[in-house]
Design an enzyme around this catalytic site. Sequence first.
Site, PDB file in Angstrom:
ATOM      1  N   ASP A 235       0.818  -1.208   0.000  1.00 51.48           N
ATOM      2  CA  ASP A 235       0.000   0.000   0.000  1.00 51.48           C
ATOM      3  C   ASP A 235       0.859   1.269   0.000  1.00 51.48           C
ATOM      4  OD1 ASP A 235      -2.669   1.274   0.392  1.00 51.48           O
ATOM      5  OD2 ASP A 235      -1.751   1.968   2.259  1.00 51.48           O
ATOM      6  N   GLU A 265       1.124  -0.365  -4.969  1.00 55.56           N
ATOM      7  CA  GLU A 265       0.270   0.742  -5.386  1.00 55.56           C
ATOM      8  C   GLU A 265       1.086   2.029  -5.364  1.00 55.56           C
ATOM      9  OE1 GLU A 265      -3.417   3.335  -3.567  1.00 55.56           O
ATOM     10  OE2 GLU A 265      -1.753   2.620  -2.376  1.00 55.56           O
ATOM     11  N   GLY A 304     -16.742   8.905 -27.218  1.00 56.75           N
ATOM     12  CA  GLY A 304     -16.166   8.470 -28.490  1.00 56.75           C
ATOM     13  C   GLY A 304     -15.104   9.394 -29.047  1.00 56.75           C
ATOM     14  N   ASP A 409     -11.382   4.943 -33.712  1.00 56.25           N
ATOM     15  CA  ASP A 409     -12.473   4.301 -32.961  1.00 56.25           C
ATOM     16  C   ASP A 409     -12.318   2.783 -32.826  1.00 56.25           C
ATOM     17  OD1 ASP A 409     -14.025   6.708 -32.654  1.00 56.25           O
ATOM     18  OD2 ASP A 409     -14.543   6.516 -34.780  1.00 56.25           O
TER      19      ASP A 409
END
Length: 515
Positions: A235, A265, A304, A409
């Site tokens: 952590d 992390e 998008g 895309d």
Amino acid sequence: MNQKNRMMFQMFEWYLPGDGKNWNRFRAKAYELADAGVTMVWMPPAYKGMGGMNDVGYGVYDIYDLGEFDQKGTIPTKYGTKDEYFKAIRAFHDQGVQVLADIVLNHKMGADGPEAVEGYEVAYDNRNFKMSDKICATAFTQFNFDGRGNAYSPFKWNHNHFKSVDYTERDGQGRNGIFLFEGKNWARDVDNENGNFDYLMGADIDLENPEVREELIRFGKWYYHFADIDGFRLDAVKHMSAGFYKDWIQEIRDFSGEEAFTVAEFWSGDLGKLRNYIHQTEGKINLFDVPLHMNFANISNANGQFDMAKLFDNTLTGVDSWHAVTFVDNHDTQPGQALGTWVSDWFKPIAYAIILLQEKGIPCVFYGDYYGVNDPEHEVKPVAQLNTLMKLRKTHAYGMQHDYFDHFDVVGFTREGENEANGLALLCSDGPEGSKWMEVGKHHAGQYFVDALNPDLGRVQINQDGWGEFRVRGGSVSVWIPSGKAVLEVKISLKQIFGVVKKIGQWIFNNKKHK
Ligand code: CA
């Protein structure tokens, strides 16, 4: 242990019930998760926190109390007792699944008593700037663990073992603000945000104190052996000396003679910082690919307008996948928690398909995405088809990868597979529907592929060069997998022709009979 297609599972989310029954719930899921392809589970922090039964585990009080001693108003933790924890670990081992323990050694909370200290107030946004002369104050830095006594370790903590706190008392008045103790300096090998990001919360542990280093190495060996764990999730490492964990993990590997898989992390979207940490720890510690998670979150909120060709730009997976643990969301990003980078629902299946089926990185699946979150104020629905995608990793995600991240895309990749029965072609779009020619290998020539997620999309036949034109609907993902050989289709056709011939024969026969 099978090293192929490893898969991590984060075995908790923030809002699990604080009833002490969670180890037993986890234990009951061992078979199901192993069957879905999970090879490692990341268990929540198992030791007693300041908040007792309500502590998720990051408000660490006593690292030797795994739900065994009457401290902070309870014997069990939020998850249960030490014996239930051990039973859960054994249940996963019985299924061939490794167990990673969550290790929080940056800070302690919920001290047993006050001490007189000397030190300086420092600025919150520039921890190197002292805002006061030397001050005498009272800090809560004494940890005696009366409920445990000297079991497992006689070590008692006092202000000499810490660097700083964010709450002191002076002249009977409580004061908030970061207070650096006299004679202490921030570690240099930590993140440089706010001048120096050594301090995160609670009583910050002084990892340069030799007594502390010795005790924490002793603890690591004790925990690894006592709980029979297989590795670690570390952590808050950007607030801790990189040199400390480099030495700590080596001590445990030397002691155990095992891999002791470890992922840390380091919460930053800055790839340079992640690479620097890997360099500082000599490549001994893997990192969660936070920049990739941030790309996922950005795409999911961009309607998008994100260039999908750049999905892996500036990610750990893109430059150093050997050290990357990929993930979509976790207990800190889920709704209601601080980080606020939750990946929107519509994009979740796309993100999971990508991390689970590509050859790069070790994917980690979040409990809240798999089982959902039941907390009424922070509800999350399980991700549709996540179980299917996990199983596809186990059954089909093998062989050489060909990347097609070449369009704004519609992007994808293929895995050739080890034979004609496995391999896959993934195509996804964050915008309109589309199609793409992709190579799956000549050993699939003539074969038909079907979309494991959308069977209604029909079939794609692989040409003699091992290529096919795959399709995907708008804002979705398709995973095309081998369905059978073209030869079989010919057999069906012959059977059909034979059936027609037989019928004609019967008609002629019947006509002759009627004459
Ligand atoms: Ca620290």
